[in-house]
Scaffold this motif. Structure first.
Motif, mmCIF file in Angstrom:
data_model
loop_
_atom_site.group_PDB
_atom_site.id
_atom_site.type_symbol
_atom_site.label_atom_id
_atom_site.label_comp_id
_atom_site.label_asym_id
_atom_site.label_seq_id
_atom_site.Cartn_x
_atom_site.Cartn_y
_atom_site.Cartn_z
ATOM 1 N N ILE A 160 -37.442 -4.175 24.903
ATOM 2 C CA ILE A 160 -36.280 -4.534 23.999
ATOM 3 C C ILE A 160 -35.230 -3.755 23.427
ATOM 4 O O ILE A 160 -34.131 -4.136 23.305
ATOM 5 C CB ILE A 160 -37.113 -4.782 22.280
ATOM 6 N N TYR A 171 -31.641 -5.554 23.456
ATOM 7 C CA TYR A 171 -31.261 -5.969 22.077
ATOM 8 C C TYR A 171 -30.137 -4.726 22.088
ATOM 9 O O TYR A 171 -28.635 -4.769 22.221
ATOM 10 C CB TYR A 171 -31.919 -5.960 21.071
ATOM 11 N N TYR A 189 -33.565 -8.377 16.896
ATOM 12 C CA TYR A 189 -35.158 -8.447 17.279
ATOM 13 C C TYR A 189 -36.236 -8.574 16.480
ATOM 14 O O TYR A 189 -36.190 -8.366 15.119
ATOM 15 C CB TYR A 189 -34.629 -6.808 18.489
#
Length: 576
Positions: A95, A99, A111
């Motif tokens: 992530i 992200y 997220y």
């Protein structure tokens, strides 16, 4: 615990001699390179000094063109993108990479990490419905989703597109969406063992190539990729090893603020190896999701606000201390259950369960049990609904626990994972049948010999070959400096083990009553070399009663600013 000592087959002597001369290295280094299939100078150069240009083309991965096209449409039209990741280290680093990279290009991105306790692992219905309520048009999953067929169908029915980035073994049918997974049968990507974060990274690499974005900004996240590779126990070979090499360099030379603060709290000095990542960084990142909220780990890895980072790093540090206490308590309880099981010695597996155990540490406890009883292991705890058990499994060499669980799948609600680690849920009424099936399936694969851990030894190495003429045992010898370049080490590229025979000990003593510290020498090499054997008080008697043989790795000991060589002993036997 008894271990088997297995020395690898010697490589071709002529190839060793040729490479030794071509590279101007010692016989030991050439021997180990040929042992790894490296027989030519250019191969060795790539092994030691590989470049990021050697990374595979991301478009070799099945569905990559479709994935890039769909993300670009979302970026061009300002559609809301949800990055959906798992709560473990692989998921949170994935992530942080995806992200962190895309949020520099769009504001319409967020997220989501499922709650370990209320939602469980993987894509949840709650997560899909939350995406719909907040008008997300595209979900990109990371380190999960490969078996989320029903959840993908739900997303499709709600008008949400999904791109799955996963590295787990697919089921019989792929979800009805864009799927990036090198393990899918129709994928020709040349390296199959990427971490979940690695698959997300390849998607970002493909986007950067297509859109002519600055790749150097993406490569600033290689430190996170190295952390994911270390923590998720994927092979440290091929592309993973190259990514880990550069990631460790980034981690040591340009440490991101959150990790730097974390290391200071842990009192861990650099330089860090992949092993340091496994034992220092990974448990702390994991602790956020094990004890509280994994989103804190993402903030730690992505924020640049020093005050926020200090607060979160301290919180995660405290979570880790709590996790360690739970780990110790539950491990002791699990060991007592095993010790009081009269039928345990007739089994090929270790399966323990208790309704009150903390879900966040059962995977760690499974690993602890393998350290004590070398068998495929499952630790289960009761789910909040009281109607199901949730478990984590860990395995040993020769037993693919994912395949075993697949053969027991009729007793499971769901399962997923890798060769050495997996998770599962099952209904209460299926527990006894599942435990029996698990042991029966493992018994088909292994015999009693497989339940003895192995020491895979590179070669016998006399102490006099460690040091060149004139080198002091108090200074790190050239051989050790070269062998350090075989790093990073991990599964399928483990730290080299060597065997020394007819060894004597001087000044042997126990530290804290458990760790054996001594100086060792051989009759043909009378200089004393520092050595340590952790958690082996029983070895003191062996080394005091005459010559012994030992298996060891070569390490560097750093203490009070001084760097000296040290042999890390892994096993000892009386010399015969």
């Amino acid at each position: 615990m008894n271990t088997k000592w297995l020395i690898k087959d010697a490589p071709d002597a002529l190839q060793v001699e040729n490479l030794k001369n071509e590279m101007n290295v010692s016989e030991v280094v050439a021997y180990m390179l040929v042992q790894r299939g490296i027989t030519e100078f250019d191969q060795a150069k790539s092994f030691f000094r590989g470049t990021l240009k050697e990374l595979h083309d991301p478009f070799l991965m099945k569905d990559m063109e479709r994935a890039v096209e769909r993300v670009n449409i979302a970026l061009e039209e300002g559609q809301k993108i949800l990055i959906y990741g798992d709560y473990d280290v692989d998921g949170t680093t994935a992530i942080s990479i995806v992200y962190g990279y895309l949020s520099q290009l769009t504001d319409t991105i967020a997220y989501y990490i499922p709650d370990r306790y209320s939602e469980g692992y993987g894509v949840s219905e709650k997560g899909i419905r939350s995406a719909k309520e907040n008008d997300f048009s595209l979900i990109i999953t990371l380190d999960c989703g490969i078996k989320a067929n029903e959840k993908v169908d739900l997303a499709n029915s709600l008008g949400i597109d999904m791109i799955i980035c996963d590295h787990h073994t697919p089921g019989k049918e792929l979800p009805d969406c864009i799927v990036l997974d090198p393990k899918r049968e129709d994928c020709n990507y040349p390296y199959k063992e990427l971490s979940g974060a690695g698959v997300g990274f390849k998607l970002m690499q493909a986007l950067a190539t297509t859109n002519n974005w600055d790749e150097s900004i993406l490569f600033e996240n290689l430190d996170l990729l190295a952390i994911s590779i270390a923590a998720d126990i994927v092979p440290v070979t091929g592309e993973n090893r190259l990514l880990a090499q550069y990631g460790l360099k980034q981690l040591n030379e340009n440490t991101r603020p959150g990790i730097d603060i974390m290391l200071n709290l842990a009192k861990k000095e650099k330089p860090l190896t992949l092993t340091d990542v496994v034992f220092t960084i990974a448990p702390r990142i994991n602790a956020a999701g094990r004890i509280d909220d994994a989103k804190k780990a993402v903030v730690l890895l992505t924020s640049k606000d020093e005050k926020e980072l200090r607060n979160i790093a301290q919180t995660i540090h405290d979570f880790n201390e709590e996790r360690r206490g739970l780990d110790k308590e539950i491990t002791e309880h699990a060991l007592s259950i095993v010790e009081n099981d009269p039928g345990f010695n007739q089994k090929c597996t270790t399966v323990v369960y208790h309704e009150t155990w903390h879900k966040g540490v059962i995977g760690i406890v499974a690993s602890r049990l393998i350290e004590n009883y070398y068998r495929p292991t499952i630790v289960l705890t009761q789910s909040e609904d009281g109607e199901t058990w949730t478990g984590s499994s860990r395995s040993i060499k020769g037993v693919n626990v994912y395949d075993v669980l697949e053969n027991c799948s009729k007793y499971l609600d769901r399962f997923g994972g890798h060769y050495f680690a997996a998770g599962m849920t099952l209904k209460n009424e299926q527990l006894n049948d599942f435990v029996k099936c698990f042991d029966d399936e493992v018994r088909k694969i292994i015999g009693s010999e497989s339940l003895i851990p192995e020491q895979i030894i590179e070669k016998e190495l006399a102490f006099d070959s460690l040091f060149n003429m004139g080198e002091s045992v108090l200074e790190v010898p050239r051989l050790m400096r070269v062998l350090n370049q075989f790093e990073p080490h991990g599964p399928q590229n483990m730290k080299p083990l060597f065997l020394a025979k007819n060894v004597y000990a001087h000044d042997a003593k126990l530290l804290k009553d458990v760790h054996l510290k001594m100086n060792v020498y051989q009759p043909d090499f009378q200089k004393h070399i520092p050595a340590i054997y952790f958690k082996a008080p029983e070895a003191l008697e062996i080394v005091q009663n005459g010559p012994f043989d030992m298996v060891f790795t070569l390490e560097v000991n750093q203490y009070r600013g001084r760097t000296t060589p040290q042999l890390m002993v892994k096993d000892i036997r009386a010399h015969r």
